[in-house]
Motif scaffolding. Structure first.
Motif, mmCIF file in Angstrom:
data_model
loop_
_atom_site.group_PDB
_atom_site.id
_atom_site.type_symbol
_atom_site.label_atom_id
_atom_site.label_comp_id
_atom_site.label_asym_id
_atom_site.label_seq_id
_atom_site.Cartn_x
_atom_site.Cartn_y
_atom_site.Cartn_z
ATOM 1 N N GLN A 258 0.814 -1.207 0.000
ATOM 2 C CA GLN A 258 0.000 0.000 0.000
ATOM 3 C C GLN A 258 0.855 1.268 0.000
ATOM 4 O O GLN A 258 0.640 2.195 0.766
ATOM 5 C CB GLN A 258 -0.964 -0.023 1.193
ATOM 6 C CG GLN A 258 -1.928 -1.212 1.084
ATOM 7 C CD GLN A 258 -2.887 -1.319 2.247
ATOM 8 O OE1 GLN A 258 -2.722 -0.666 3.278
ATOM 9 N NE2 GLN A 258 -3.904 -2.163 2.107
ATOM 10 N N GLN A 259 1.836 1.266 -0.869
ATOM 11 C CA GLN A 259 2.758 2.399 -1.101
ATOM 12 C C GLN A 259 3.712 2.683 0.054
ATOM 13 O O GLN A 259 4.421 3.687 0.040
ATOM 14 C CB GLN A 259 2.011 3.685 -1.499
ATOM 15 C CG GLN A 259 1.253 3.547 -2.812
ATOM 16 C CD GLN A 259 2.131 3.089 -3.965
ATOM 17 O OE1 GLN A 259 3.310 3.421 -4.042
ATOM 18 N NE2 GLN A 259 1.590 2.266 -4.863
ATOM 19 N N ARG A 260 3.768 1.790 1.031
ATOM 20 C CA ARG A 260 4.719 1.994 2.117
ATOM 21 C C ARG A 260 5.880 1.021 1.977
ATOM 22 O O ARG A 260 5.780 0.016 1.294
ATOM 23 C CB ARG A 260 4.025 1.789 3.460
ATOM 24 C CG ARG A 260 2.976 2.872 3.736
ATOM 25 C CD ARG A 260 2.104 2.485 4.898
ATOM 26 N NE ARG A 260 2.879 2.315 6.125
ATOM 27 C CZ ARG A 260 2.525 1.515 7.126
ATOM 28 N NH1 ARG A 260 1.428 0.802 7.040
ATOM 29 N NH2 ARG A 260 3.259 1.423 8.201
ATOM 30 N N TYR A 261 6.946 1.352 2.656
ATOM 31 C CA TYR A 261 8.136 0.497 2.798
ATOM 32 C C TYR A 261 9.081 0.486 1.602
ATOM 33 O O TYR A 261 10.106 -0.177 1.644
ATOM 34 C CB TYR A 261 7.762 -0.958 3.122
ATOM 35 C CG TYR A 261 6.918 -1.114 4.355
ATOM 36 C CD1 TYR A 261 7.395 -0.744 5.607
ATOM 37 C CD2 TYR A 261 5.626 -1.624 4.256
ATOM 38 C CE1 TYR A 261 6.608 -0.895 6.739
ATOM 39 C CE2 TYR A 261 4.837 -1.783 5.383
ATOM 40 C CZ TYR A 261 5.335 -1.410 6.621
ATOM 41 O OH TYR A 261 4.558 -1.559 7.734
ATOM 42 N N ARG A 262 8.755 1.181 0.509
ATOM 43 C CA ARG A 262 9.648 1.145 -0.648
ATOM 44 C C ARG A 262 11.053 1.618 -0.289
ATOM 45 O O ARG A 262 12.039 1.175 -0.866
ATOM 46 C CB ARG A 262 9.115 2.052 -1.765
ATOM 47 C CG ARG A 262 7.870 1.544 -2.454
ATOM 48 C CD ARG A 262 7.665 2.343 -3.738
ATOM 49 N NE ARG A 262 6.301 2.245 -4.241
ATOM 50 C CZ ARG A 262 5.846 1.263 -5.034
ATOM 51 N NH1 ARG A 262 6.651 0.295 -5.396
ATOM 52 N NH2 ARG A 262 4.611 1.254 -5.455
ATOM 53 N N ASN A 263 11.120 2.570 0.643
ATOM 54 C CA ASN A 263 12.405 3.201 0.952
ATOM 55 C C ASN A 263 13.238 2.441 1.968
ATOM 56 O O ASN A 263 14.315 2.902 2.336
ATOM 57 C CB ASN A 263 12.166 4.638 1.433
ATOM 58 C CG ASN A 263 11.231 4.695 2.624
ATOM 59 O OD1 ASN A 263 10.256 3.944 2.679
ATOM 60 N ND2 ASN A 263 11.512 5.560 3.569
ATOM 61 N N LEU A 264 12.796 1.296 2.414
ATOM 62 C CA LEU A 264 13.653 0.497 3.291
ATOM 63 C C LEU A 264 14.896 0.055 2.509
ATOM 64 O O LEU A 264 14.776 -0.378 1.372
ATOM 65 C CB LEU A 264 12.919 -0.762 3.776
ATOM 66 C CG LEU A 264 11.737 -0.606 4.728
ATOM 67 C CD1 LEU A 264 11.151 -1.989 5.012
ATOM 68 C CD2 LEU A 264 12.172 0.077 6.007
ATOM 69 N N PRO A 265 16.072 0.106 3.106
ATOM 70 C CA PRO A 265 17.277 -0.313 2.370
ATOM 71 C C PRO A 265 17.435 -1.834 2.298
ATOM 72 O O PRO A 265 18.301 -2.325 1.593
ATOM 73 C CB PRO A 265 18.415 0.330 3.175
ATOM 74 C CG PRO A 265 17.867 0.533 4.547
ATOM 75 C CD PRO A 265 16.382 0.735 4.394
#
Ligand code: IMP
Ligand code: MG
Length: 176
Positions: A160-167
């Motif tokens: 749901q558009q979250r967590y993409r930026n986790l490395p």
């Protein structure tokens, strides 16, 4: 970090090391060719950028965005192009860069329309491969990691558009 997140499957270091290996292999395979990397937005953006930096050969960078039709966005394979490639790909060596190949339905659609444009070659590089869920099979020339049948997030992949930026890449506890 977040109670929705489960175990870390691939750390930032593991991802970086695997991308270095993929970059070496792709650089060797496409030496002297006219390589175009086509990242599938939005999930593959992070992977494409890091992969491109791991190449030692020239490569054009482009993106394509697609969206699924219908209320249930999963596994229909009926998708439309929201943003097309800007590069002319006829006669060039196109490498489609994906975040994850799951059922293979999305990729099947993409490959069909891209093949019709007459690239000299058309191959697939995916960071993650969940082969156990495959419905439509495609040859995958380059794969980062196999993943189990768990929904995963991070390094471009979202819930749901979250967590993409986790490395890193982690499983999601809440079943998606
Ligand atoms: P396919 O058409 O079933 O192969 O679906 C592929 C697309 O679904 C991927 O490009 C992702 O955008 C999305 N997807 C599939 N599995 C996951 C996952 O575990 N996490 C996040 N996105 C996923
Ligand atoms: Mg995707």
């Amino acid at each position: 970090m977040d109670e929705e997140l489960g175990e870390v499957l691939f750390s930032a270091e593991q991802i970086a090391a695997r991308i270095r290996e993929l970059g070496e292999t792709i650089s060797r395979d496409y030496a002297g060719r006219d390589l175009v990397l086509a990242g599938v937005l939005r999930g593959a953006a992070f992977f494409l950028v890091d992969l491109a930096r791991a190449l030692t050969i020239p490569a054009a960078i482009d993106f394509i965005a697609i969206s699924s039709y219908g209320p249930s966005s999963k596994a229909s394979g009926v998708v439309r192009i929201v943003k097309d490639l800007e590069e002319e790909i006829a006669g060039r060596d196109l490498l489609v860069v994906e975040d994850i190949v799951d059922t293979g339905l999305t990729l099947g659609y993409l490959l069909r329309i891209l093949r019709a444009r007459g690239p000299a070659s058309l191959k697939v590089c995916t960071l993650l491969d969940r082969a156990v869920r495959r419905i439509v099979d495609h040859p995958i020339a380059y794969r980062g990691f196999e993943v189990p049948d768990k929904f995963v997030v991070g390094y471009g992949l979202d819930y749901q558009q979250r967590y993409r930026n986790l490395p890193f890449i982690a499983a999601l506890k809440t079943p998606a």
